[in-house]
Design a protein around this motif. Structure first.
Motif, mmCIF file in Angstrom:
data_model
loop_
_atom_site.group_PDB
_atom_site.id
_atom_site.type_symbol
_atom_site.label_atom_id
_atom_site.label_comp_id
_atom_site.label_asym_id
_atom_site.label_seq_id
_atom_site.Cartn_x
_atom_site.Cartn_y
_atom_site.Cartn_z
ATOM 1 N N ARG A 135 6.041 4.714 1.969
ATOM 2 C CA ARG A 135 7.312 4.111 2.386
ATOM 3 C C ARG A 135 7.859 4.838 3.619
ATOM 4 O O ARG A 135 8.315 4.218 4.578
ATOM 5 C CB ARG A 135 8.302 4.166 1.220
ATOM 6 N N VAL A 136 7.807 6.164 3.602
ATOM 7 C CA VAL A 136 8.241 6.969 4.751
ATOM 8 C C VAL A 136 7.425 6.577 5.984
ATOM 9 O O VAL A 136 7.967 6.364 7.066
ATOM 10 C CB VAL A 136 8.078 8.477 4.448
ATOM 11 N N PHE A 137 6.125 6.498 5.802
ATOM 12 C CA PHE A 137 5.221 6.118 6.889
ATOM 13 C C PHE A 137 5.568 4.733 7.425
ATOM 14 O O PHE A 137 5.709 4.533 8.626
ATOM 15 C CB PHE A 137 3.780 6.159 6.361
ATOM 16 N N LEU A 138 5.745 3.781 6.527
ATOM 17 C CA LEU A 138 6.035 2.401 6.919
ATOM 18 C C LEU A 138 7.371 2.311 7.654
ATOM 19 O O LEU A 138 7.469 1.663 8.700
ATOM 20 C CB LEU A 138 6.033 1.502 5.681
ATOM 21 N N GLU A 139 8.397 2.951 7.129
ATOM 22 C CA GLU A 139 9.698 2.954 7.806
ATOM 23 C C GLU A 139 9.575 3.535 9.214
ATOM 24 O O GLU A 139 10.134 2.986 10.170
ATOM 25 C CB GLU A 139 10.712 3.772 7.009
ATOM 26 N N ALA A 140 8.853 4.635 9.336
ATOM 27 C CA ALA A 140 8.702 5.279 10.643
ATOM 28 C C ALA A 140 7.985 4.380 11.637
ATOM 29 O O ALA A 140 8.385 4.287 12.806
ATOM 30 C CB ALA A 140 7.964 6.610 10.493
ATOM 31 N N VAL A 141 6.937 3.694 11.181
ATOM 32 C CA VAL A 141 6.198 2.788 12.064
ATOM 33 C C VAL A 141 7.106 1.638 12.506
ATOM 34 O O VAL A 141 7.142 1.278 13.688
ATOM 35 C CB VAL A 141 4.918 2.259 11.390
#
Length: 122
Positions: A68-74
């Motif tokens: 989720r952190v990765f997806l939000e950042a992207v």
């Protein structure tokens, strides 16, 4: 276990492809996120690693939260960090994450990306 960053890069490519296909319908023509609100690749990586490290090692949802952190950042990198103030942003992230997890090919990439993300945080 060392996991290649290839899965993460491949997943970013999948997400960016989906975003590119959706972008014209989501934004007025010619309105891209201002350059000043986009992260450089090394800044994005550092931000993701920092946020993933904050997830408790004993959290049963750690892998999903790391993704989720990765997806939000992207997404914020693609559209601009100002979206974090939009209440609908997190709903869109939920929908995208659920869609990616439901796709068997993407789910495999997500698993590999989670392995990489958690390996970097440990």
């Amino acid at each position: 276990m060392s996991v290649s960053i290839g899965a993460v890069n491949e997943l970013v490519s999948v997400i960016q492809g989906q975003l590119a296909a959706r972008s014209p319908a989501r934004r007025p023509a010619g309105r891209a996120a201002p350059r000043s609100t986009r992260y450089a690749p090394d800044q994005l990586t550092a931000l993701i690693e920092q946020r993933v490290r904050l997830i408790g090692a004993d959290d049963p949802q750690r892998g999903r939260k790391a993704f989720r952190v990765f997806l939000e950042a992207v997404l914020l990198s693609h559209f601009g960090e100002a979206l974090v103030a939009d209440p609908k942003f997190f709903q869109v992230v939920d929908e995208i994450q659920s869609g990616l997890e439901a796709d068997p090919a993407c789910a495999r990439l997500i698993g590999r990306a989670i392995d990489h993300l958690l390996g970097q945080a440990d």
